[in-house]
Design a protein around this motif. Structure first.
Motif: not given
Length: 213
Positions: A138-153
């Motif tokens: 079972c995995l938990m990570s994070a999405n990083i966005r600048t505004g609404t643009t996905l910077t790092l999935a």
């Protein structure tokens, strides 16, 4: 013609100048005005008044209650600190692709908003109490966005991982680089199961973002 002080470049009159005390006081007051700690209700009020900021200006914003300074390119907190979001409710999913929402949970998505520091780098921490219905990851990570643009999935290489049916606390940290200084960004928790036959449960979740200078 007024002379300038050697350190602060503040004007003062010469003996040969016209005896115009109000004018001399006005010149000094205007020179000092932008060097004091300016006070505004919020960033919008600041920007409406300070239309041409210069590097080194210091401002107090009543909302959100912090000092900010102008770097020459953008306004930044004087002492940027970590931002944190916690969610104590439990939620589940059996999807093998990262999702920002969980079944049965409230308060999703678990996300924090932050301003990218001058370095463009932050440290992201995520964690939760995690268990599965089977001996599957079972995995938990994070999405990083600048505004609404996905910077790092969200990715397995940047995830807190628990395998098994016993509930365990797990967390991980990863550094994000290359953000645009002064940009408003978000870090949003994302979850997945390694198999659709496994129902992953996450509770007491958190996301913390710490600026790196």
């Amino acid at each position: 013609m007024a002379l300038l002080t050697p350190l602060g470049n503040l004007p003062y009159p010469q003996a040969a100048d016209a005896a115009n005390v109000p004018l001399h006081i006005q010149s000094l007051a205007e020179a000092v005005d932008g060097r004091t700690v300016l006070r505004f209700a919020d960033a919008a009020a600041r920007d409406a008044k300070v239309t041409a900021p210069v590097a080194g200006m210091l401002v107090w914003l009543t909302s959100p209650g912090r000092y900010v300074h102008y770097t020459g390119g953008q306004w930044q907190p004087v002492v940027p600190g970590p931002v944190h979001k916690a969610n104590t409710t439990a939620g589940t999913l059996a999807a093998t692709a990262y999702s920002e929402t969980l079944t049965g949970s409230t308060g999703d998505p678990t996300a924090v908003t932050f301003t990218a520091p001058p370095s463009g780098s932050v440290l992201v921490s995520v964690g939760a109490r995690i268990s599965g219905s089977a001996a599957v990851a079972c995995l938990m990570s994070a999405n990083i966005r600048t505004g609404t643009t996905l910077t790092l999935a969200a990715a397995d290489t940047r995830a807190a991982i628990v395998s098994g049916t016993n509930q365990c606390s797990a967390s991980t940290q990863f550094q994000v680089n290359g953000l645009t200084a002064g940009a408003v960004c978000t870090a949003t928790a994302a979850y997945k199961s390694a198999a659709t036959t496994n129902t992953a449960t996450f509770t007491n979740r958190f996301v913390t973002v710490t600026p790196l200078m």
